[in-house]
Design a protein around this motif. Structure first.
Motif, PDB file in Angstrom:
ATOM      1  N   LYS A   9      52.036  86.345  11.555  1.00  0.00           N
ATOM      2  CA  LYS A   9      51.367  85.162  11.028  1.00  0.00           C
ATOM      3  C   LYS A   9      50.761  85.496   9.674  1.00  0.00           C
ATOM      4  O   LYS A   9      50.520  86.651   9.352  1.00  0.00           O
ATOM      5  N   SER A  10      50.485  84.470   8.896  1.00  0.00           N
ATOM      6  CA  SER A  10      49.844  84.684   7.598  1.00  0.00           C
ATOM      7  C   SER A  10      48.366  85.025   7.795  1.00  0.00           C
ATOM      8  O   SER A  10      47.786  84.794   8.867  1.00  0.00           O
ATOM      9  N   ARG A  11      47.756  85.548   6.761  1.00  0.00           N
ATOM     10  CA  ARG A  11      46.324  85.856   6.813  1.00  0.00           C
ATOM     11  C   ARG A  11      45.520  84.597   7.136  1.00  0.00           C
ATOM     12  O   ARG A  11      44.609  84.631   7.960  1.00  0.00           O
ATOM     13  N   ALA A  12      45.870  83.493   6.508  1.00  0.00           N
ATOM     14  CA  ALA A  12      45.150  82.238   6.754  1.00  0.00           C
ATOM     15  C   ALA A  12      45.266  81.808   8.214  1.00  0.00           C
ATOM     16  O   ALA A  12      44.284  81.326   8.806  1.00  0.00           O
ATOM     17  N   GLU A  13      46.450  81.981   8.795  1.00  0.00           N
ATOM     18  CA  GLU A  13      46.630  81.636  10.210  1.00  0.00           C
ATOM     19  C   GLU A  13      45.756  82.517  11.099  1.00  0.00           C
ATOM     20  O   GLU A  13      45.128  82.026  12.040  1.00  0.00           O
ATOM     21  N   TRP A  14      45.714  83.832  10.804  1.00  0.00           N
ATOM     22  CA  TRP A  14      44.876  84.746  11.590  1.00  0.00           C
ATOM     23  C   TRP A  14      43.404  84.400  11.434  1.00  0.00           C
ATOM     24  O   TRP A  14      42.653  84.409  12.403  1.00  0.00           O
ATOM     25  N   GLU A  15      42.978  84.106  10.201  1.00  0.00           N
ATOM     26  CA  GLU A  15      41.578  83.742   9.988  1.00  0.00           C
ATOM     27  C   GLU A  15      41.220  82.502  10.805  1.00  0.00           C
ATOM     28  O   GLU A  15      40.147  82.445  11.423  1.00  0.00           O
ATOM     29  N   HIS A  16      42.108  81.517  10.819  1.00  0.00           N
ATOM     30  CA  HIS A  16      41.877  80.307  11.601  1.00  0.00           C
ATOM     31  C   HIS A  16      41.772  80.639  13.095  1.00  0.00           C
ATOM     32  O   HIS A  16      40.851  80.170  13.780  1.00  0.00           O
ATOM     33  N   LEU A  17      42.703  81.443  13.596  1.00  0.00           N
ATOM     34  CA  LEU A  17      42.684  81.823  15.012  1.00  0.00           C
ATOM     35  C   LEU A  17      41.417  82.600  15.373  1.00  0.00           C
ATOM     36  O   LEU A  17      40.813  82.372  16.429  1.00  0.00           O
ATOM     37  N   ILE A  18      41.016  83.511  14.503  1.00  0.00           N
ATOM     38  CA  ILE A  18      39.805  84.291  14.752  1.00  0.00           C
ATOM     39  C   ILE A  18      38.597  83.356  14.846  1.00  0.00           C
ATOM     40  O   ILE A  18      37.799  83.439  15.778  1.00  0.00           O
ATOM     41  N   HIS A  19      38.479  82.440  13.904  1.00  0.00           N
ATOM     42  CA  HIS A  19      37.325  81.531  13.909  1.00  0.00           C
ATOM     43  C   HIS A  19      37.391  80.515  15.049  1.00  0.00           C
ATOM     44  O   HIS A  19      36.352  80.033  15.497  1.00  0.00           O
ATOM     45  N   GLN A  20      38.574  80.241  15.515  1.00  0.00           N
ATOM     46  CA  GLN A  20      38.746  79.288  16.611  1.00  0.00           C
ATOM     47  C   GLN A  20      38.423  79.915  17.973  1.00  0.00           C
ATOM     48  O   GLN A  20      37.905  79.233  18.857  1.00  0.00           O
ATOM     49  N   HIS A  21      38.730  81.193  18.155  1.00  0.00           N
ATOM     50  CA  HIS A  21      38.637  81.811  19.473  1.00  0.00           C
ATOM     51  C   HIS A  21      37.568  82.885  19.624  1.00  0.00           C
ATOM     52  O   HIS A  21      37.259  83.285  20.742  1.00  0.00           O
ATOM     53  N   VAL A  22      37.025  83.371  18.526  1.00  0.00           N
ATOM     54  CA  VAL A  22      35.984  84.409  18.591  1.00  0.00           C
ATOM     55  C   VAL A  22      34.682  83.775  18.112  1.00  0.00           C
ATOM     56  O   VAL A  22      34.562  83.409  16.946  1.00  0.00           O
ATOM     57  N   PHE A  23      33.722  83.648  19.013  1.00  0.00           N
ATOM     58  CA  PHE A  23      32.505  82.900  18.722  1.00  0.00           C
ATOM     59  C   PHE A  23      31.372  83.763  18.178  1.00  0.00           C
ATOM     60  O   PHE A  23      30.401  83.251  17.650  1.00  0.00           O
ATOM     61  N   ASP A  24      31.509  85.053  18.297  1.00  0.00           N
ATOM     62  CA  ASP A  24      30.499  86.006  17.844  1.00  0.00           C
ATOM     63  C   ASP A  24      30.745  86.334  16.370  1.00  0.00           C
ATOM     64  O   ASP A  24      31.820  86.835  16.005  1.00  0.00           O
ATOM     65  N   LYS A  61      36.683  93.797  22.804  1.00  0.00           N
ATOM     66  CA  LYS A  61      36.359  92.549  23.487  1.00  0.00           C
ATOM     67  C   LYS A  61      36.920  91.344  22.724  1.00  0.00           C
ATOM     68  O   LYS A  61      37.561  90.468  23.302  1.00  0.00           O
ATOM     69  N   CYS A  62      36.691  91.313  21.420  1.00  0.00           N
ATOM     70  CA  CYS A  62      37.115  90.161  20.622  1.00  0.00           C
ATOM     71  C   CYS A  62      38.627  90.115  20.422  1.00  0.00           C
ATOM     72  O   CYS A  62      39.219  89.035  20.427  1.00  0.00           O
ATOM     73  N   SER A  63      39.263  91.268  20.257  1.00  0.00           N
ATOM     74  CA  SER A  63      40.716  91.265  20.085  1.00  0.00           C
ATOM     75  C   SER A  63      41.415  90.868  21.384  1.00  0.00           C
ATOM     76  O   SER A  63      42.421  90.149  21.351  1.00  0.00           O
ATOM     77  N   ASP A  64      40.879  91.297  22.520  1.00  0.00           N
ATOM     78  CA  ASP A  64      41.453  90.854  23.802  1.00  0.00           C
ATOM     79  C   ASP A  64      41.388  89.340  23.916  1.00  0.00           C
ATOM     80  O   ASP A  64      42.354  88.696  24.317  1.00  0.00           O
ATOM     81  N   ARG A  65      40.254  88.769  23.548  1.00  0.00           N
ATOM     82  CA  ARG A  65      40.092  87.313  23.594  1.00  0.00           C
ATOM     83  C   ARG A  65      41.057  86.632  22.621  1.00  0.00           C
ATOM     84  O   ARG A  65      41.738  85.670  22.968  1.00  0.00           O
ATOM     85  N   LEU A  66      41.130  87.132  21.398  1.00  0.00           N
ATOM     86  CA  LEU A  66      41.996  86.555  20.386  1.00  0.00           C
ATOM     87  C   LEU A  66      43.458  86.590  20.827  1.00  0.00           C
ATOM     88  O   LEU A  66      44.144  85.573  20.810  1.00  0.00           O
TER      89      LEU A  66
END
Length: 71
Positions: A9-24, A61-66
């Protein structure tokens, strides 16, 4: 975790996924710095003034969630 998944995925896609699924906020910062920027745990720990063990534990913890939400 297979780090090759980052190239699917592109960096922008990863940034979106991180902000969507990682709340900390710190977890998001650690994921972005390590996964997207390639910064090692030790340097992230110095930047955030926390222990390497804390960086590793938050990353795990966060990568497992992502990645549980990725195709």
């Amino acid at each position: 975790m297979d780090r090759e998944i980052i190239h699917t995925k592109s960096r922008a896609e990863w940034e979106h996924l991180i902000h969507q699924h990682v709340f900390d906020e710190m977890g998001r910062k650690i994921l972005e710095r390590n996964l997207l920027d390639g910064i090692p745990y030790e340097r992230i720990a110095e930047e955030l003034d926390i222990s390497r063990a804390t960086v590793f534990n938050k990353f795990k913890k966060c990568s497992d969630r992502l990645f549980s939400h990725c195709d």
